[in-house]
Scaffold this motif. Structure first.
Motif, PDB file in Angstrom:
ATOM      1  N   GLY A   1      -0.944  -6.908 -14.469  1.00  0.00           N
ATOM      2  CA  GLY A   1      -0.921  -6.048 -15.647  1.00  0.00           C
ATOM      3  C   GLY A   1      -1.175  -4.589 -15.356  1.00  0.00           C
ATOM      4  N   LYS A   2      -1.322  -4.250 -14.081  1.00  0.00           N
ATOM      5  CA  LYS A   2      -1.531  -2.855 -13.690  1.00  0.00           C
ATOM      6  C   LYS A   2      -0.356  -2.328 -12.871  1.00  0.00           C
ATOM      7  N   LEU A   3       0.014  -3.069 -11.822  1.00  0.00           N
ATOM      8  CA  LEU A   3       1.189  -2.720 -11.021  1.00  0.00           C
ATOM      9  C   LEU A   3       2.319  -3.719 -11.235  1.00  0.00           C
ATOM     10  N   SER A   4       1.978  -4.963 -11.493  1.00  0.00           N
ATOM     11  CA  SER A   4       2.979  -6.019 -11.665  1.00  0.00           C
ATOM     12  C   SER A   4       2.876  -6.612 -13.059  1.00  0.00           C
TER      13      SER A   4
ATOM     14  N   PRO B   1       0.809  -1.241   0.000  1.00  0.00           N
ATOM     15  CA  PRO B   1       0.000   0.000   0.000  1.00  0.00           C
ATOM     16  C   PRO B   1       0.835   1.281   0.000  1.00  0.00           C
ATOM     17  N   SER B   2       1.971   1.272   0.685  1.00  0.00           N
ATOM     18  CA  SER B   2       2.793   2.483   0.760  1.00  0.00           C
ATOM     19  C   SER B   2       3.468   2.808  -0.565  1.00  0.00           C
ATOM     20  N   ILE B   3       3.626   1.809  -1.426  1.00  0.00           N
ATOM     21  CA  ILE B   3       4.235   2.020  -2.735  1.00  0.00           C
ATOM     22  C   ILE B   3       3.160   2.173  -3.801  1.00  0.00           C
ATOM     23  N   ALA B   4       2.155   1.316  -3.746  1.00  0.00           N
ATOM     24  CA  ALA B   4       1.085   1.361  -4.747  1.00  0.00           C
ATOM     25  C   ALA B   4       0.390   2.717  -4.789  1.00  0.00           C
ATOM     26  N   ALA B   5       0.305   3.376  -3.641  1.00  0.00           N
ATOM     27  CA  ALA B   5      -0.376   4.674  -3.591  1.00  0.00           C
ATOM     28  C   ALA B   5       0.257   5.692  -4.533  1.00  0.00           C
TER      29      ALA B   5
ATOM     30  N   GLU C   1      -0.607   3.847  -8.624  1.00  0.00           N
ATOM     31  CA  GLU C   1      -1.915   3.456  -9.139  1.00  0.00           C
ATOM     32  C   GLU C   1      -2.471   4.497 -10.108  1.00  0.00           C
ATOM     33  N   GLY C   2      -2.954   3.998 -11.242  1.00  0.00           N
ATOM     34  CA  GLY C   2      -3.473   4.872 -12.276  1.00  0.00           C
ATOM     35  C   GLY C   2      -2.416   5.395 -13.219  1.00  0.00           C
ATOM     36  N   GLY C   3      -1.137   5.105 -12.912  1.00  0.00           N
ATOM     37  CA  GLY C   3      -0.042   5.559 -13.764  1.00  0.00           C
ATOM     38  C   GLY C   3       0.295   4.551 -14.849  1.00  0.00           C
ATOM     39  N   GLU C   4       1.290   4.903 -15.652  1.00  0.00           N
ATOM     40  CA  GLU C   4       1.715   4.049 -16.758  1.00  0.00           C
ATOM     41  C   GLU C   4       3.213   3.754 -16.620  1.00  0.00           C
ATOM     42  N   ARG C   5       3.560   2.480 -16.676  1.00  0.00           N
ATOM     43  CA  ARG C   5       4.963   2.079 -16.658  1.00  0.00           C
ATOM     44  C   ARG C   5       5.569   2.337 -18.032  1.00  0.00           C
TER      45      ARG C   5
END
Length: 551
Positions: free
Chosen positions: A448-451, A289-293, A296-300
């Motif tokens: 496929g969103k964060l990982s 949670p401390s990193i995903a915040a 989230e919603g961004g693009e790699r």
């Protein structure tokens, strides 16, 4: 290798100084040489397709050495813009985190006055300055061979032949390598340099030293919304997920300008469980949670990996030998307690230039620059490494939490002057336990969103190699992966490689060990961690490998 009948005579070019590697150390050395003596002939060889193509780092830059090299770097529009304004250290567990008060953090983790940068872009800036000073830079040419005189001194390098097929025979596109002869040669290849390894062995530069230690850093660049962007924020983490497998290391997350965020995880390569996959640990890390915040919603938009040297002074080889110098991460100048090495690498390059300039002015060439040792030990770079010399061994011995507590006492309270030096004498490849002794790790599938998976990640590294060439990943014994590493360690190359280079595949004749050399991002982890020390990384054709835009 070409057969004897295929050998052709190579052309040669003479220089006062040849620099191998256009990283921060090599480019700093080249710039300083031309500042000191504009008439000196200096060239830089870079194996990447362009300067910066193979450069990847966190990176938080301490501008000390940059200011020594170019005091007016700000007016020169250096790509050093985002000053650190917030500094957080988090201890993560599976569900939450605790912020470590600055009062109790090792002072080496404080970043006042530092800048968040793309080190690749900093190197591009340094290359521009070098060329303006008259340095010749040759990107796309990999130094593959060291040249020695009859007396054993180094007098330059040769670039690799181009246009050799997988069979070892010349293709129609064949072009022989070039010899670059030098009065002095500076080796600044970065971590686990291919030629640096050879020099250390030939000149016994690591006599009386402990084995070098390494970490594998994996990094992504994200584009986030303006609402999530916090330029100047630096976050370092310890604990989860690596602690669940008894592995050491830590994460980082930095907010750059232009709504960009870099996120990464450094896995200490001294880990013992062969089931550990640093890539998959990193994918898990982004879901905290401390990193995903932040993501989230961004693009790699970019991905990369590289090993770092972290053994410190206890592992640092002698840096001078007949005909040249070993500098930067090729010699292990990274300050692991700060998780920074660019400034110390640059300082080693400045010192190298000054010592070589003195030798050239005295009419010397291909001598052993023994004066470098005293100059280095009198520098702030050596002082930094001396103060933090016990940080890495403490982390290995007691883990992140207790190791950091020791570092607080050693560095904050005693300024690194406690009257002992901790030892860490087990090489990283020798720490693996048998697979049967360790718990398997079930990593979650990427969302496929964060990982993400390895192949889509390698795609974002823009990695490319000429397919019809001999593999640059050499096995000393082709039977070892299946006969030894698979039954004993479940062949850890499948997991420690962050680019999917190594696979165990089933075929008509049974299992086979497959090497997908085209995927290689040149991180050197296989050369470091293979438990049999059976894999040697050598340079592929010049220009091959990743093409990092601004990592």
């Amino acid at each position: 290798m070409m057969s004897e009948e295929q050998q052709v005579e190579r052309d040669s070019m003479p220089y006062d100084v040849v620099v191998v590697g256009a990283g921060p150390a090599g480019l700093s050395a080249a710039c300083r040489l031309k500042q000191l003596n504009p008439d000196a002939s200096v060239c830089v060889l870079e194996k990447g397709s362009e300067v910066g193509a193979h450069i990847m780092s966190g990176a938080v830059l301490e501008p000390k050495a940059l200011a020594e090299l170019f005091p007016d770097w700000k007016a020169m529009d250096a790509p050093v813009k985002t000053r650190v304004i917030e500094d957080e250290i988090l201890l993560l567990n599976g569900a939450g985190s605790k912020k470590i008060p600055h009062l109790f953090a090792p002072k080496t983790m404080r970043n006042e006055g530092n800048y968040i940068v793309s080190l690749a872009n900093v190197c591009r800036f340094l290359a521009e300055q070098a060329e303006a000073l008259g340095v010749e830079i040759f990107p796309g040419f990999a130094a593959s061979e060291i040249l020695y005189r009859e007396n054993g001194s180094v007098y330059g390098v040769a670039t690799g032949d181009m246009g050799i097929g997988k069979s070892g025979k010349a293709k129609p596109s064949f072009a022989p390598g070039m010899e670059l002869h030098a009065k002095y040669t500076i080796f600044a290849e970065g971590c686990r340099g291919h030629l640096g390894k050879q020099l250390i062995a030939r000149f016994n530069l690591d006599a009386g030293k402990e084995p070098q230690h390494y970490g594998l850093g994996i990094k992504e660049l994200w584009q986030v919304s303006k609402e999530k962007s916090r330029p100047g924020l630096v976050v370092h983490t310890a604990g989860w997920p690596l602690n669940e497998s008894g592995t050491h290391g830590g994460g980082f997350l930095y907010h750059l300008e232009d709504n960009q965020v870099v996120v990464g995880l450094v896995t200490d390569l001294s880990y013992s469980n062969p089931h550990v996959s640093p890539f998959d640990e990193f994918q898990r890390y982004k879901h905290h949670p401390s990193i995903a915040a932040h993501l989230e919603g961004g693009e790699r938009v970019a991905y990369g990996a590289r090993a770092i040297t972290k053994g410190g002074l206890q592992s640092q080889p002698k840096m001078h030998f007949a005909g040249g110098l070993l500098i930067g991460d090729d010699a292990g100048t990274l300050n692991f307690a700060k998780i920074k090495g660019s400034h110390t690498a640059m300082k080693s390059g400045l010192l190298a230039a000054e010592i070589i300039n003195e030798a050239l002015a005295a009419g010397h060439e291909n001598t052993d620059l023994v004066g470098f040792d005293a100059a280095y030990k009198a520098s702030w770079a050596y002082e930094e490494l001396y103060v933090q010399r016990n940080f890495g061994p403490a982390q290995h011995r007691w883990g992140n939490v207790l190791g950091s507590a020791y570092a607080f006492i050693d560095i904050n309270l005693f300024n690194g002057r406690l009257p002992w030096t901790l030892s860490d004498s087990t090489p990283d490849y020798a720490t693996l336990k048998r697979a049967s002794q360790c718990s398997a790790i079930a990593y979650p599938k990427p969302d496929g969103k964060l990982s993400f998976d390895k192949l889509s990640s390698v795609f974002l590294s823009n990695t490319n190699h000429e397919e019809d060439q001999p593999s640059h990943l050499k096995l000393a014994d082709e039977t070892v992966p299946l006969a030894n590493n698979l039954p004993e360690f479940n062949e850890p190359a499948q997991r420690y490689c962050p680019a999917g280079v190594y696979e165990i595949v089933d075929g008509e004749q049974g299992q086979a060990f497959q090497i997908n050399a085209q995927n290689c991002v040149h991180c050197k982890t296989c050369d470091i961690k293979d438990p049999a020390q059976n894999i040697t990384w050598v340079v592929p054709e010049g220009g091959g490998g990743p093409n990092y835009p601004n990592m």
